[in-house]
Design an enzyme around this catalytic site. Structure first.
Site, mmCIF file in Angstrom:
data_model
loop_
_atom_site.group_PDB
_atom_site.id
_atom_site.type_symbol
_atom_site.label_atom_id
_atom_site.label_comp_id
_atom_site.label_asym_id
_atom_site.label_seq_id
_atom_site.Cartn_x
_atom_site.Cartn_y
_atom_site.Cartn_z
ATOM 1 N N HIS A 280 40.482 22.151 40.316
ATOM 2 C CA HIS A 280 39.742 20.974 39.857
ATOM 3 C C HIS A 280 39.048 20.346 41.050
ATOM 4 C CE1 HIS A 280 38.980 16.997 38.087
ATOM 5 N NE2 HIS A 280 39.018 17.651 36.924
ATOM 6 N N ASP A 332 42.702 22.633 30.761
ATOM 7 C CA ASP A 332 42.161 23.697 29.921
ATOM 8 C C ASP A 332 43.111 24.868 29.732
ATOM 9 O OD1 ASP A 332 39.712 22.420 29.332
ATOM 10 O OD2 ASP A 332 39.079 22.805 31.375
HETATM 11 C C1 COA Z 1 37.095 23.638 38.677
HETATM 12 C C2 COA Z 1 36.412 24.287 39.855
HETATM 13 C C3 COA Z 1 34.980 24.646 39.452
HETATM 14 C C4 COA Z 1 36.417 23.325 41.032
HETATM 15 O O1 COA Z 1 35.554 23.811 41.966
HETATM 16 P P1 COA Z 1 35.460 23.245 43.462
HETATM 17 O O2 COA Z 1 35.969 21.878 43.570
HETATM 18 O O3 COA Z 1 34.059 23.485 43.890
HETATM 19 O O4 COA Z 1 36.435 24.159 44.255
HETATM 20 P P2 COA Z 1 36.042 25.541 44.839
HETATM 21 O O5 COA Z 1 35.526 26.429 43.779
HETATM 22 O O6 COA Z 1 35.194 25.345 46.047
HETATM 23 O O7 COA Z 1 37.441 26.059 45.315
HETATM 24 C C5 COA Z 1 38.017 25.881 46.583
HETATM 25 C C6 COA Z 1 38.824 27.125 46.906
HETATM 26 O O8 COA Z 1 39.797 27.348 45.895
HETATM 27 C C7 COA Z 1 39.544 28.581 45.216
HETATM 28 N N1 COA Z 1 39.719 28.358 43.789
HETATM 29 C C8 COA Z 1 39.396 27.249 43.085
HETATM 30 N N2 COA Z 1 39.710 27.401 41.806
HETATM 31 C C9 COA Z 1 40.247 28.625 41.698
HETATM 32 C C10 COA Z 1 40.747 29.354 40.613
HETATM 33 N N3 COA Z 1 40.758 28.832 39.395
HETATM 34 N N4 COA Z 1 41.224 30.599 40.840
HETATM 35 C C11 COA Z 1 41.214 31.115 42.061
HETATM 36 N N5 COA Z 1 40.737 30.484 43.151
HETATM 37 C C12 COA Z 1 40.261 29.253 42.958
HETATM 38 C C13 COA Z 1 38.107 28.911 45.528
HETATM 39 O O9 COA Z 1 37.864 30.298 45.426
HETATM 40 C C14 COA Z 1 37.980 28.387 46.923
HETATM 41 O O10 COA Z 1 38.625 29.291 47.777
HETATM 42 P P3 COA Z 1 38.049 29.608 49.240
HETATM 43 O O11 COA Z 1 38.075 28.276 49.951
HETATM 44 O O12 COA Z 1 38.990 30.617 49.758
HETATM 45 O O13 COA Z 1 36.658 30.099 48.992
HETATM 46 C C15 COA Z 1 37.179 25.573 40.256
HETATM 47 O O14 COA Z 1 38.501 25.239 40.609
HETATM 48 C C16 COA Z 1 37.172 26.603 39.163
HETATM 49 O O15 COA Z 1 36.201 27.360 39.048
HETATM 50 N N6 COA Z 1 38.243 26.698 38.331
HETATM 51 C C17 COA Z 1 38.286 27.636 37.242
HETATM 52 C C18 COA Z 1 37.537 27.089 36.041
HETATM 53 C C19 COA Z 1 38.270 25.959 35.373
HETATM 54 O O16 COA Z 1 39.430 26.045 35.051
HETATM 55 N N7 COA Z 1 37.530 24.887 35.123
HETATM 56 C C20 COA Z 1 38.025 23.712 34.436
HETATM 57 C C21 COA Z 1 38.091 22.538 35.323
HETATM 58 S S1 COA Z 1 38.838 21.168 34.478
#
Ligand code: COA
Length: 398
Positions: A280, A332
């Site tokens: 998140h 979710d």
């Molecule tokens: C929600 C989300 C978009 C947040 O994105 P964000 O704040 O930009 O965080 P990031 O995507 O930059 O993630 C930071 C790190 O954690 C990792 N990470 C974040 N969510 C992850 C997940 N669900 N599975 C695996 N790795 C994850 C990223 O790959 C990144 O790793 P790195 O630093 O080694 O590259 C992201 O966590 C995600 O895509 N989650 C899955 C989709 C989801 O469940 N969405 C609903 C949100 S309520």
């Protein structure tokens, strides 16, 4: 210089043309863009607030109607106010015939999120006051949209796939009737209805998330509420936002059993793929909405082996993801499992998120237009410069 008359520097349009720009991180990470009185998302994952109340307190106790009143009007309703509000919401649970006719034309293979945005834009076209921003009209429109959006998703689905129009049952409350209609008329038990209602309340508002911010950007141009909510539905549809609950159940079904969790997660992470229902932007430790939904899954697990299996898988996923990545689960993952247990088709999971969040969207729309400044950031151009136009015949000469 000495002895010379210094001229006072006057600010002109030219000197003002290049202000001191502030560069913000990509994705607006850790950026606060405006003040709101509607909700606060707690980075520690403990005290997330909606209009002063803890979100988990509301998720456990409030009905959809009570929570919607709170989000829209800023306080919990008294008995007569709740009655009046519920009556108004109920009276808006119908669709114009022309909208129903339009929904009959849509393709059955389309994702139902399209039905919501398409239908809302149609409703906007049939609203002669769509551009009227007076406060009473805004609240009326918000209630209309909250009441009709579920019918657009539900009838888009049932009309296009089965040629069936599902009529609302006004003797039921909003949440129970929405669940009944999604299931094609199959009446939920009280436990099912309350678990579903609780998830709608938990989805209702959550700070400046991507779809809410989309609503506020569109509202800031003083465009109409229908367009703003249609835009929000587009933002919510993506798998990184609302689309995650559908992806989460697909993942749980693919994993199949708790023993497969570790292997599955390791393989995904090796390929740098995301585990849906985890992570998140704000919550880096815990999503408090999951506590309430865990209680519902535990309740369902008392009588359902399938619910028990989902809980075991979720426990194992949470343990593995924390150990390997220090990433917590989010709402979710839980709604994905809950909606499956409530016998809801998986394509409907993200529309259900919208059916809850629409309350927050409309409240944010009203808050934005009531104290507006157009949201218009500045770009950092990193493309070519200095090119001159050449006629077609002189271009691309080899
Ligand atoms: C929600 C989300 C978009 C947040 O994105 P964000 O704040 O930009 O965080 P990031 O995507 O930059 O993630 C930071 C790190 O954690 C990792 N990470 C974040 N969510 C992850 C997940 N669900 N599975 C695996 N790795 C994850 C990223 O790959 C990144 O790793 P790195 O630093 O080694 O590259 C992201 O966590 C995600 O895509 N989650 C899955 C989709 C989801 O469940 N969405 C609903 C949100 S309520």
């Amino acid at each position: 210089m000495c002895g010379q008359k210094t001229e006072a520097k006057k600010e002109t349009k030219e000197t003002k043309a290049e202000p001191q720009y502030i560069r913000i991180p990509k994705g607006c990470v850790n950026v606060i863009v405006d003040t709101t009185k509607i909700s606060y998302v707690d980075p520690k994952g403990q005290i997330t607030i909606i209009r002063g109340y803890r979100i988990d307190d509301l998720g456990k106790h409030a009905s959809f109607e009570e929570a919607a009143y709170l989000v829209l009007f800023g306080r919990l309703p008294c008995e007569d106010e709740l009655k009046e509000f519920s009556k108004k919401l109920n009276s808006e649970r119908w669709l114009p015939v022309k909208v129903i006719d339009a929904l009959k034309q849509i393709p059955p293979f389309a994702h139902p999120m399209f039905y919501g945005s398409y239908g809302l834009l149609l409703l906007g076209m049939y609203d002669p006051d769509e551009g009227d921003l007076s406060i009473d009209k805004l609240y009326d429109r918000a209630i209309r949209i909250i009441a009709k959006l579920p019918l657009l998703f539900i009838n888009g689905w049932h009309l296009s796939r089965y040629g069936r129009l599902i009529e609302p049952d006004r003797s039921l409350n909003h949440a129970k009737d929405v669940l009944r209609m999604i299931r094609g008329g199959n009446m939920p038990t009280d436990t099912e209805a309350r678990a579903f209602e609780s998830s709608l309340v938990l989805y209702m508002d959550h700070g400046f998330n991507a779809s809410t911010f989309t609503t506020r950007v569109i509202a800031s141009t003083l465009s109409d509420m229908y367009s703003a909510i249609a835009g929000a539905i587009g933002a919510l549809k993506g798998p990184l936002h609302g689309g995650a609950n559908q992806k989460a159940i697909e993942m749980l079904l693919e994993i199949g059993s708790p023993e497969n969790v570790r292997w599955y997660v390791e393989e995904k992470l090796k390929r740098h793929e995301k585990i849906m229902g985890f992570g998140h932007r704000v919550y880096k430790l815990h999503d408090p909405r999951t506590d309430v939904l865990r209680e519902w899954l535990e309740k369902l697990a008392e009588t359902s082996g399938e619910a028990k299996k989902f809980l075991d898988m979720i426990n194992e996923l949470e343990k593995t993801m924390w150990e390997l990545k220090r990433i917590p689960s989010n709402i979710d993952l839980y709604t994905g499992a809950l909606y499956y247990l409530l016998k809801i088709p998986k394509e409907f999971y993200t529309p259900i998120f919208a059916i809850g969040r629409v309350v927050g969207w409309t409240a944010h729309y009203i808050e934005q237009v009531s104290n507006n400044k157009i949201i218009r950031p500045k770009e950092d151009y990193d493309g070519p410069r200095g090119l001159t136009y050449k006629p077609l015949e002189e271009r691309c000469k080899r």
